[in-house]
Design a protein around this motif. Sequence first.
Motif, short mmCIF file in Angstrom:
data_model
loop_
_atom_site.label_atom_id
_atom_site.label_comp_id
_atom_site.label_asym_id
_atom_site.label_seq_id
_atom_site.Cartn_x
_atom_site.Cartn_y
_atom_site.Cartn_z
N ILE A 154 60.61 90.34 57.13
CA ILE A 154 60.21 90.49 55.73
C ILE A 154 58.74 90.08 55.62
N PRO A 155 57.89 90.82 54.93
CA PRO A 155 56.49 90.42 54.76
C PRO A 155 56.37 89.01 54.17
N THR A 156 55.47 88.20 54.75
CA THR A 156 55.37 86.80 54.36
C THR A 156 53.92 86.37 54.15
N ILE A 157 53.74 85.46 53.19
CA ILE A 157 52.45 84.87 52.89
C ILE A 157 52.65 83.38 52.65
N VAL A 158 51.75 82.54 53.16
CA VAL A 158 51.75 81.14 52.74
C VAL A 158 50.47 80.88 51.96
N HIS A 159 50.58 80.03 50.96
CA HIS A 159 49.43 79.66 50.14
C HIS A 159 49.11 78.19 50.40
N GLU A 160 47.89 77.92 50.84
CA GLU A 160 47.45 76.55 51.13
C GLU A 160 46.50 76.09 50.02
N GLN A 161 46.90 75.05 49.27
CA GLN A 161 46.12 74.60 48.12
C GLN A 161 44.97 73.66 48.48
N ASN A 162 45.06 72.98 49.62
CA ASN A 162 44.10 71.94 49.95
C ASN A 162 43.10 72.36 51.03
N SER A 163 42.05 71.57 51.17
CA SER A 163 41.04 71.86 52.18
C SER A 163 41.52 71.47 53.58
N VAL A 164 42.53 70.58 53.64
CA VAL A 164 43.17 70.22 54.91
C VAL A 164 44.65 70.56 54.77
N TYR A 181 53.59 82.65 62.23
CA TYR A 181 54.62 83.65 61.99
C TYR A 181 54.35 84.57 60.80
N VAL A 182 53.54 84.12 59.84
CA VAL A 182 53.36 84.88 58.60
C VAL A 182 52.34 86.01 58.77
N ASP A 183 52.33 86.90 57.78
CA ASP A 183 51.39 88.02 57.80
C ASP A 183 50.00 87.60 57.30
N ARG A 184 49.96 86.74 56.26
CA ARG A 184 48.69 86.29 55.71
C ARG A 184 48.77 84.82 55.31
N VAL A 185 47.59 84.16 55.37
CA VAL A 185 47.44 82.79 54.90
C VAL A 185 46.43 82.82 53.76
N ALA A 186 46.89 82.53 52.55
CA ALA A 186 46.03 82.55 51.36
C ALA A 186 45.46 81.15 51.15
N LEU A 187 44.13 81.05 51.01
CA LEU A 187 43.46 79.76 50.92
C LEU A 187 42.90 79.50 49.53
N ALA A 188 42.93 78.23 49.13
CA ALA A 188 42.28 77.82 47.88
C ALA A 188 40.89 77.26 48.16
N PHE A 189 40.69 76.70 49.37
CA PHE A 189 39.40 76.16 49.79
C PHE A 189 38.94 76.89 51.05
N PRO A 190 37.71 77.34 51.11
CA PRO A 190 37.23 77.99 52.34
C PRO A 190 37.25 77.06 53.55
N ASP A 191 37.13 75.73 53.32
CA ASP A 191 37.13 74.77 54.42
C ASP A 191 38.43 74.80 55.23
N ALA A 192 39.52 75.25 54.62
CA ALA A 192 40.81 75.25 55.31
C ALA A 192 40.92 76.34 56.36
N ALA A 193 40.02 77.30 56.33
CA ALA A 193 40.13 78.45 57.25
C ALA A 193 40.10 78.03 58.71
N ASP A 203 44.53 62.49 54.34
CA ASP A 203 43.42 62.16 53.44
C ASP A 203 42.82 63.43 52.84
N HIS A 204 43.69 64.40 52.50
CA HIS A 204 43.18 65.70 52.07
C HIS A 204 42.44 65.65 50.74
N GLN A 205 42.75 64.66 49.88
CA GLN A 205 42.03 64.60 48.61
C GLN A 205 40.55 64.27 48.81
N THR A 206 40.25 63.41 49.78
CA THR A 206 38.85 63.12 50.08
C THR A 206 38.13 64.37 50.55
#
Length: 363
Positions: free
Chosen positions: A116-126, A137-149, A294-297
């Motif tokens: 089944i097509p899958t996406i995870v959404h990462e809200q933090n920079s870490v 395993y997923v098809d795409r990783v959606a990021l909220a912060f470019p630093d997480a790439a 320490d992802h908030q920092t």
Amino acid sequence: MKVLVTGGGTGGHIYPALAFVKYVKSQDPSAEFLYVGGKRGLENKILPKTDIPFKTLEIQGFKRKLSFDNVKTVQLFIKSIHQAKKILKEFQPDVVIGTGGYVSGAVVYGAAKLKIPTIVHEQNSVPGITNKFLSRYVDRVALAFPDAAQFFPERKTVLVGNPRATEVRDVAKTSILSEYHLDPDKETVLIFGGSQGALKLNRAVVDALPRFAEKNYQVLYASGERYFEEIKKNLDFSLEELTNISVQPYIDKMAEVMANSSLLIGRAGATSIAEFTALGLPAILIPSPYVTNDHQTKNAQSLADHGAVKMIRDEELTGDLLVATIDEIMEDQQLRSSMAAASKEQGIPDAAERLYGLVKEVI
């Protein structure tokens, strides 16, 4: 279109998912949704108040120290994958979106194995351990912060932002501050430490309250319900004596209050960052030191590097430093304007649209 959304444990995983569901419904009223959460997470309080069909899995996180509980965690994870696959086969979604938390690990992994097509959404920079595991395993990783790439396969990552930003981007200025006995036309500093409050921040604010009473700006302070009565009891003066300060246990319409504020002071959680950057609000962030990796920092530093916020470390926070930093910004209109512009630039107010576009791409 049928969409299964999964994520749980904290509001940071749940609210982006709900914001995305709300947006898709506005674009495609015929879309069907199912939300799968854990049996003990915050989602059990939030989802029943919505009209989204909701199912739960029994799951728990790993202990950082060697523990027999980790054996049970593995057993529950394997069992939850089987349960997730059963739910997936019954609902037959066109896409599965995981927003974090251990429950999303089982559901998204199960969906990937069922092709089944899958996406995870990462809200933090870490990123957390679940999304790093699922990224294989997923098809795409959606990021909220470019630093997480840097933590994910480059070919899978797409910067979309946090869908919560889309919910608040069009919130207008109102007279809501009058509901807190404040002047809607006066420059306002909003201070809050999250729904439960933050002990170190509360101590600094209480120490600063008498000095705030002398300022040209006014202060709206949400202490968190568990600290409110203690604060009132330990003050040497009555809160009613402070005409330009309002102390509340909780602020219900936070986005609307933000839209009517001049400066925000708080933690560096992903949801509040999505909100205030969507509004172009400058901020002073005091990252919580008690979060994973320490992802908030890292979240706060990313914004500080672009001039959108000032950061104060939790261990350095005092009433004196808090007042001095607020004054630095509130007494310098040029600085405040530049911070506001940088905040707006770092925000991604069309995050829900971007995530929706990604969904249509993978289906």
